[in-house]
Design an enzyme around this catalytic site. Structure first.
Site, PDB file in Angstrom:
ATOM      1  N   HIS A 199      46.169 -26.956  -7.579  1.00 28.37           N
ATOM      2  CA  HIS A 199      45.639 -28.081  -8.356  1.00 28.37           C
ATOM      3  C   HIS A 199      45.814 -29.408  -7.628  1.00 28.37           C
ATOM      4  CE1 HIS A 199      45.845 -25.986 -12.564  1.00 28.37           C
ATOM      5  NE2 HIS A 199      44.886 -25.518 -11.785  1.00 28.37           N
ATOM      6  N   ILE A 233      37.631 -19.146 -16.826  1.00 29.24           N
ATOM      7  CA  ILE A 233      37.656 -20.213 -17.823  1.00 29.24           C
ATOM      8  C   ILE A 233      36.517 -21.197 -17.592  1.00 29.24           C
ATOM      9  CG2 ILE A 233      39.268 -21.682 -16.529  1.00 29.24           C
ATOM     10  CD1 ILE A 233      40.490 -22.444 -19.267  1.00 29.24           C
ATOM     11  N   ALA A 234      36.130 -21.395 -16.342  1.00 30.96           N
ATOM     12  CA  ALA A 234      34.988 -22.263 -16.048  1.00 30.96           C
ATOM     13  C   ALA A 234      33.696 -21.618 -16.534  1.00 30.96           C
ATOM     14  CB  ALA A 234      34.907 -22.547 -14.557  1.00 30.96           C
ATOM     15  N   TYR A 237      34.548 -25.597  -1.218  1.00 26.72           N
ATOM     16  CA  TYR A 237      34.873 -26.723  -2.083  1.00 26.72           C
ATOM     17  C   TYR A 237      34.579 -28.041  -1.376  1.00 26.72           C
ATOM     18  CZ  TYR A 237      37.493 -22.876  -4.182  1.00 26.72           C
ATOM     19  OH  TYR A 237      37.855 -21.670  -4.701  1.00 26.72           O
ATOM     20  N   LYS A 285      45.207 -27.137 -16.954  1.00 28.94           N
ATOM     21  CA  LYS A 285      46.663 -27.159 -17.102  1.00 28.94           C
ATOM     22  C   LYS A 285      47.259 -25.934 -16.412  1.00 28.94           C
ATOM     23  CE  LYS A 285      46.357 -23.598 -19.448  1.00 28.94           C
ATOM     24  NZ  LYS A 285      46.934 -22.381 -18.838  1.00 28.94           N
ATOM     25  N   ASP A 329      51.121 -20.332 -17.646  1.00 30.43           N
ATOM     26  CA  ASP A 329      49.800 -19.954 -18.147  1.00 30.43           C
ATOM     27  C   ASP A 329      49.607 -20.311 -19.615  1.00 30.43           C
ATOM     28  OD1 ASP A 329      47.221 -18.718 -17.779  1.00 30.43           O
ATOM     29  OD2 ASP A 329      47.973 -17.001 -18.903  1.00 30.43           O
TER      30      ASP A 329
END
Length: 325
Positions: free
Chosen positions: A75, A11-12, A54, A93, A173
């Site tokens: 998250h 998605i990124a 990260y 989300k 999801d």
């Protein structure tokens, strides 16, 4: 605003990074636990910097904000780490795995002076804004919503969406979108009755159907799944008409969008030019950071959506109605 991307998630790569690049903001860096992977994605997407962890990205003082598309169960951990580093956070989300953690996470970020927003991109599409206005201003006696988001999940059996330890499942999801839409149009429900199915034996729901009700008798039917042809719709029923939307949530930046609705016997179809809803989401988030205003998807919104999800899972497990706390 200069963004760092925590992970090289699909998605990124395919949605959010291109969306940022269409805005007045910049993707400065990307990170992965695999430095070669991070470098390859950075090279492919013309991103200046890549990091093999990260933590290294969060130490980059030129990064103003991060986009967090890590698995659901991670998250909260990495949003807290970003807040500790003074970075604003746009988090995919669902924000966390439960409502209490979401509330605590918003408090944690606020205490450190950073903005946190959950990334429900469909809320920023002009069609969604128009649909909400029609329901609010023109439909009378709204009493029912049907919302569904399903698709056929194929591929590796170790897909993170099938991993209970990573807070997987169809509700987390895609069902969260259907729940969000039901709440947008109908308001907050009081009770949920739900059933789920685990067709893969994975320990997560691969199908969900639920009914949300409130004390006034209004109800929403919501559904999600990994075992059906793609469908993403919502329909609002009222005493004087109805409103319906197809391809309701995940619409591409080159696709036009429509709403069909009827009011007092008059049927209307409205068409919207293609827009990149990820760009609009990023711009709203950046504006909220710059102005200090509360984002559209705020703490109350995220916590309320997760409260419904929690009640839904409890109802499915106990096979009984559950009051939403």
């Amino acid at each position: 605003m200069r963004f760092g991307i925590l992970s090289t998630a699909k998605i990124a790569r395919e949605d959010v990074i291109p969306g940022i690049k269409k805005s007045n903001h910049e993707v400065l860096a990307t990170a992965s636990r695999d430095s070669d992977r991070a470098a390859a994605v950075a090279d492919d997407l013309d991103i200046d910097r890549s990091y093999g962890s990260y933590e290294a990205l969060l130490k980059d003082e030129e990064v103003d904000a991060v986009y967090n598309p890590l698995p659901n169960a991670l998250h909260a951990e990495w949003t807290r780490a970003a807040a500790d580093a003074g970075k604003h956070v746009l988090c995919e989300k669902p924000l966390t795995a439960d409502a209490q953690t979401a509330a605590e996470l918003h408090t944690y970020c606020a205490d450190r002076g950073v903005t946190l927003m959950e990334a429900f991109m469909y809320r920023f599409h002009p069609r969604t804004e128009r649909a909400a206005a029609i329901v609010r201003e023109e439909l009378e006696g709204v009493h029912a919503v049907d919302a569904s988001f399903k698709f056929a999940l194929r591929g590796r059996p170790d897909d993170i969406r099938l991993d209970p330890d990573l807070a997987g499942g169809s509700v987390m999801d895609v069902g969260c979108y259907a729940i969000s839409a039901a709440r947008l149009f109908l308001g907050e429900p009081d009770t949920v009755v739900a059933r789920t199915r685990d067709s893969r034996g994975a320990g997560v729901d691969t199908d969900m159907a639920a009914v949300l009700t409130d004390d006034d008798g209004a109800l929403a039917r919501v559904a999600s799944g990994f075992d059906s042809p793609a469908t993403q719709t919502y329909r609002v029923e009222a005493e004087n008409g109805w409103l319906e939307v197809e391809t309701a949530f995940d619409i591409g930046p080159d696709e036009s969008a429509t709403i069909e609705y009827a009011i007092d016997g008059r049927t209307v179809v409205e068409t919207f030019d293609p827009v990149d809803q990820y760009t609009l989401e990023v711009e709203h988030f950046a504006d909220a950071v710059e102005t200090g205003q509360t984002p559209r998807i705020d703490a109350d919104e995220s916590v309320a959506n997760l409260a419904v999800i929690e009640a839904l899972y409890e109802s499915a497990a106990n096979r009984s109605p559950v009051a939403i706390k």
